[in-house]
Design an enzyme around this catalytic site. Structure first.
Site, PDB file in Angstrom:
ATOM      1  N   ASP A   1      -6.805  -1.083  -4.313  1.00  0.00           N
ATOM      2  CA  ASP A   1      -7.765  -0.973  -3.550  1.00  0.00           C
ATOM      3  C   ASP A   1      -8.789   0.028  -4.121  1.00  0.00           C
ATOM      4  O   ASP A   1     -10.122  -0.083  -4.070  1.00  0.00           O
ATOM      5  CB  ASP A   1      -7.269  -0.497  -2.387  1.00  0.00           C
ATOM      6  CG  ASP A   1      -6.477  -1.362  -1.529  1.00  0.00           C
ATOM      7  OD1 ASP A   1      -6.622  -2.692  -1.697  1.00  0.00           O
ATOM      8  OD2 ASP A   1      -5.696  -1.102  -0.734  1.00  0.00           O
TER       9      ASP A   1
ATOM     10  N   ASP B   1       0.787  -1.216   0.141  1.00  0.00           N
ATOM     11  CA  ASP B   1      -0.100  -0.067   0.025  1.00  0.00           C
ATOM     12  C   ASP B   1       0.827   1.480  -0.015  1.00  0.00           C
ATOM     13  O   ASP B   1       2.000   1.249   0.590  1.00  0.00           O
ATOM     14  CB  ASP B   1      -0.830   0.092   1.128  1.00  0.00           C
ATOM     15  CG  ASP B   1      -2.089  -1.002   1.229  1.00  0.00           C
ATOM     16  OD1 ASP B   1      -2.399  -1.537   0.192  1.00  0.00           O
ATOM     17  OD2 ASP B   1      -2.364  -1.504   2.295  1.00  0.00           O
TER      18      ASP B   1
END
Length: 190
Positions: A152, A138
């Site tokens: 995401d 991330d």
């Protein structure tokens, strides 16, 4: 009503069942999302490892490398294998559902979901600490929000589009569901 590229926003015209299947659109969107996700993660891992956050828009947008063993919001960090199985199930379901897909909007929505699920699934399969228990990379940080990645974002956008299509009653075949007329008499007490 027309969207960019001439696609009708209202897929409820007669003959929608005779429309061509939109598997190519679904796969094109998914491949684009996977490529963008994989390339962005490779750049982030090579450039942001062991560095402080990079401020792009002041404190509004920061680039910071994190590795997430859980799901959204870092929930379930000890259940990585479960999330891997769920992602694999989503991918299989979407690929099976694509056979009946005639709506360009459903193709886009499912392509976003397929690309996002596959992007994070690739991390879970191939990244450390090991196969099928890898941590997802991330790297996008907004204020008061967990760090996330392009996969995401794709899943969220695809989910919103799925909800909107379901709310509008647009089916995979591109036709709009007709509301049932209320019965004239009282319900049969059987």
């Amino acid at each position: 009503m027309q969207a960019a590229g001439g696609a009708a926003l209202n897929d409820s015209e007669p003959g929608a069942a005779s429309r061509p299947r939109r598997v190519g659109v679904l796969l094109g969107v998914a491949v684009f999302v996977i490529a963008a996700d994989v390339i962005s993660k490779a750049i982030v891992v090579s450039r942001l490892a062991n560095r402080p956050p990079v401020h792009v828009l002041g404190d509004f947008l920061e680039l910071v490398l994190t590795r997430n063993s859980g799901a959204a919001f870092n929930i379930g960090t000890s259940m990585t294998i479960v999330f891997t199985a769920i992602a694999a199930g989503v991918v299989i379901y979407i690929l099976r559902a694509a056979r009946n897909l005639h709506s360009i909007w459903w193709a886009i929505a499912l392509g976003l979901l397929l690309g996002g699920a596959t992007g994070n699934l690739l991390d879970r399969i191939f990244r450390a600490p090991g196969p099928f228990v890898g941590h997802v990379v991330d790297w996008i940080q907004l204020p008061h929000w967990p760090v996330f990645n392009l996969a995401d974002s794709s899943v969220v956008c695809g989910g919103i589009l799925v909800a909107l299509l379901a709310l509008l009653g647009i089916g995979f075949d591109g036709t709009r569901a007709q509301a049932e007329a209320p019965a004239d008499g009282p319900a049969d007490p059987e």
